[in-house]
Enzyme design. Structure first.
Site, PDB file in Angstrom:
ATOM      1  N   PRO B  16       0.822  -1.213   0.000  1.00  0.00           N
ATOM      2  CG  PRO B  16       0.070  -0.932   2.200  1.00  0.00           C
ATOM      3  CD  PRO B  16       0.825  -1.887   1.314  1.00  0.00           C
ATOM      4  CB  CYS B  17      -0.109   4.727  -0.878  1.00  0.00           C
ATOM      5  SG  CYS B  17       0.244   6.426  -0.443  1.00  0.00           S
ATOM      6  N   PRO B  18       2.376   4.568   1.393  1.00  0.00           N
ATOM      7  CG  PRO B  18       3.685   6.133   2.559  1.00  0.00           C
ATOM      8  CD  PRO B  18       2.584   5.112   2.763  1.00  0.00           C
TER       9      PRO B  18
END
Ligand code: SF4
Ligand code: SF4
Lengths: 417, 79
Positions: B16-18
Site C-alpha cells: 500500500p501507499c507509501p
C-alpha cells in the site's frame, strides 16, 4: 536550544495563532469529558494520551510566550519554556495523535486537538525534529510536480499496461480508451494513489457509468499535511489544482484517501471545479442509475469503517451507506452515531511511518478491534488507503479473521454489465 | 547497454501507499555507495515516485523495465 532557534520557532508558533486557535488555547476548562474519547487512552489507559494532556504542553508554551498577563492566563496552567525537552514532549503528543477529532465531538467547547497538534508538528518541522520519512515523502511529491516531463513517458506506459485489467472488469467500446490521461475538456479528473488497486477498479466504474473522465499524473495523498507543514501542503496541493485548471475539468474526484480528500476539499480555496470523494461519486452513479450492482456478489455480512477524515471531518456519511444498501443484504453498523465512531488508529501519518509505529498502532487501537468484532461481520469495508492498511494490520495482529476490503473494489466486483 | 550488477533485490509488489518509497529509502541505506538495488513493483505510480525520490535524496535511477504488469527499477546509491 539557542536563542535564535527559539525565536524562529516562536515565529512559527505565532503564524498559527488565528482567532480559532487562540480560542482552543484559552478555553479548556479541564472538565475531563475528552478523557475516554481518545482511542489511544481508551486502549492504553496512559494519562499522556488524554486529549487535554496533549494540548496542555502547547498551551503552557503559549502561556509563557504569548499570553502572560491576560485575564484567562491563570486558567492556562504553568508557563513552559520552549526547550529541547519540550520538543520531545511535543513529538510524543503529536505523533501519538491521529488527528481523528473524536475528542472534539465530546468537548463542550469544541476544542480541536488536531489543530493544536498542528502547532506541535510545525515547531518540530522548524527544529528539524519531525519524522524524516514524512518529510522525505513530502519532498518527493513536490519534486514530482517540478519534473513532470521527466517521468511522464514511463508513467504513461505503466498506465497503458493496466488497460487489460480494467477491461476485464468492464468491457469498453471499440476505440474507447480504458484509462484516459491528459484529456483537456474531460468532466472529471480522478486523482489516485501510486498502486494499481487505486486505479483499476475506479477506472472500470467510471467506464461503466459512461463518465467523461481523465486520470491525474499526481498521487492524491498529501504528506505535507501529515508532517504539518503548511507551505509544503500547499505546494503538493497546487500540482493537482494546476492540472485540473489546465484540463478545464468540472470536478476533481479524490480516491480512497482520507487526508487527500479533506485537504483538497477544505484547503483548495475557491476553484472552477468542485471536489468530491470517490464514494460520493459512486453513490451519485447509483442514484442516477448509471451503474447497477449485483447484491448477491458478497454473501457475508458487511460492516463499514468510516474514515475519520472522510466522515467525521468532511461529512461523507450517507453516501457509503447508500452504496452498501445497494451492495449487500446484510450491512451492520459499528456505531449508532457515526460522529462517535472510533478511529482505526492509523491516521496522522502513523501508517506512513510503517513498522516504526506498528507496535503502538496495534496497542492503541484495541477499542477499534472490539467495535468491529461486536458487529459479527465477516467483511470489513472502508474507503481510505490508510485505514485499509491499519485495519489489515489489526486483522493480522488480533487474528480477527476479517476480509478487509476497499468499498470501491467491492463496487467494481459487483458491477452488472 | 552494459548488464547492471544488482547488489540487493527488493520485492515491493502489491504494497500500500507509501510503502514502496519508504522501503526503498530505508533499503538504500543498507547498501554501499555505488551499489545497486533492483526494486520490483506493480505500482504504476512508482515510475514517477521513484525518480522524484531519487532526485531529492541524491540517488540515481539507472534503468526501468516494464513488462507483464511487473516494473523493475534499478537504483544506484550515489551518496
Ligand atoms: S484527535 Fe483523536 S487521536 Fe488525537 S487526542 Fe483526539 S481522539 Fe485522540
Ligand atoms: S473536553 Fe474540552 S474542555 Fe474538557 S478537558 Fe477536554 S479539551 Fe478541555
Amino acid at each position: 536550544m539557542d536563542t535564535q532557534t527559539r525565536e524562529d520557532l516562536l515565529k512559527l508558533f505565532q503564524s498559527k495563532l488565528n482567532q480559532a486557535m487562540r480560542l482552543y488555547l484559552e478555553t479548556c476548562s479541564r472538565c475531563g469529558t475528552c478523557t475516554e474519547a481518545c482511542h489511544v487512552y481508551a486502549s492504553t489507559g496512559q494519562v499522556k494520551h488524554i486529549a487535554a494532556y496533549r494540548h496542555e504542553i502547547v498551551r503552557r508554551i503559549y502561556k509563557k510566550y504569548f499570553k502572560g498577563q491576560g485575564k484567562l492566563a491563570s486558567a492556562l496552567g504553568e508557563p513552559k519554556e520552549l526547550t529541547e525537552l519540550a520538543l520531545e514532549e511535543l513529538y510524543e503528543a503529536a505523533y501519538s495523535c491521529t488527528g481523528c477529532r473524536r475528542c472534539m465531538v465530546y468537548c463542550p467547547h469544541g476544542i480541536d486537538t488536531q489543530m493544536l497538534m498542528s502547532i506541535a508538528k510545525l515547531l518540530l518541522v522548524g527544529a528539524n525534529e519531525e519524522p524524516e520519512i514524512l518529510s522525505m515523502l513530502a519532498d518527493s511529491s513536490i519534486e514530482k510536480g517540478k519534473s513532470l516531463d521527466l517521468f511522464k513517458e514511463g508513467f504513461l506506459t505503466a498506465i497503458k499496461n493496466l488497460e487489460s485489467q480494467v477491461v476485464e472488469k468492464w468491457q469498453v467500446e471499440a476505440g474507447q480508451n480504458p484509462i484516459p490521461m491528459d484529456q483537456e475538456g474531460a468532466d472529471l479528473l480522478y486523482v489516485a494513489l501510486a498502486g494499481a488497486h487505486s486505479i483499476i477498479p475506479a477506472a472500470a466504474i467510471f467506464n461503466a457509468a459512461g463518465e467523461n473522465w481523465t486520470l491525474s499524473f499526481f498521487e492524491a495523498v498529501n504528506f505535507g499535511a501529515f508532517v504539518g507543514d503548511p507551505s509544503r501542503t500547499k505546494l503538493i496541493l497546487d500540482r493537482i489544482i494546476n492540472e485540473a485548471v489546465r484540463l478545464k475539468v468540472k470536478e476533481v474526484c479524490i480516491c480512497e484517501c482520507g487526508t487527500a480528500f479533506r485537504v483538497m476539499k477544505q484547503l483548495s480555496g475557491k476553484q472552477p471545479f468542485k471536489v468530491s470523494s470517490i464514494t460520493e461519486v459512486h453513490a451519485r452513479y447509483l442514484r442516477e442509475g448509471r451503474i447497477r450492482l449485483d447484491k448477491e456478489k458478497f454473501k457475508d455480512p458487511v460492516t463499514y469503517h468510516d474514515p475519520c477524515q472522510i466522515a467525521r471531518n468532511a461529512g461523507v456519511i450517507d453516501e457509503p451507506r447508500y452504496i452498501l444498501q445497494n451492495l449487500t443484504h446484510d450491512f451492520r453498523e459499528m456505531t449508532d452515531d457515526v460522529r462517535y465512531n472510533w478511529c482505526c488508529g492509523g491516521g496522522g501519518g502513523l501508517v506512513a511511518l510503517g513498522e516504526d509505529t506498528l507496535d503502538f498502532r496495534m496497542k492503541s487501537a484495541k477499542v477499534k478491534v472490539d467495535q468491529v468484532q461486536k458487529t459479527g461481520a465477516k467483511i470489513l469495508a472502508t474507503a481510505c488507503e490508510n485505514c485499509h492498511t491499519q485495519l489489515s494490520n489489526l486483522n493480522d495482529h488480533y487474528q480477527m479473521g476479517m476480509n478487509v476490503q476497499f468499498l470501491s473494489s467491492m463496487i467494481a466486483e459487483a458491477l452488472v454489465q | 547497454m552494459e548488464e547492471i550488477k544488482v547488489d540487493k533485490v527488493m520485492d515491493l509488489k502489491g504494497l500500500p501507499c507509501p510503502m514502496p518509497v519508504v522501503k526503498v529509502s530505508k533499503g538504500i541505506k543498507e547498501v554501499q555507495v555505488g551499489q545497486v538495488i533492483e526494486a520490483i513493483t506493480t505500482d504504476p505510480g512508482a515510475l514517477a515516485d521513484f525518480p522524484a525520490w531519487a532526485r531529492t535524496s541524491g540517488n540515481e535511477i539507472l534503468k526501468t523495465d516494464q513488462g507483464d504488469g511487473v516494473i523493475k527499477i534499478y537504483i544506484k546509491r550515489d551518496k
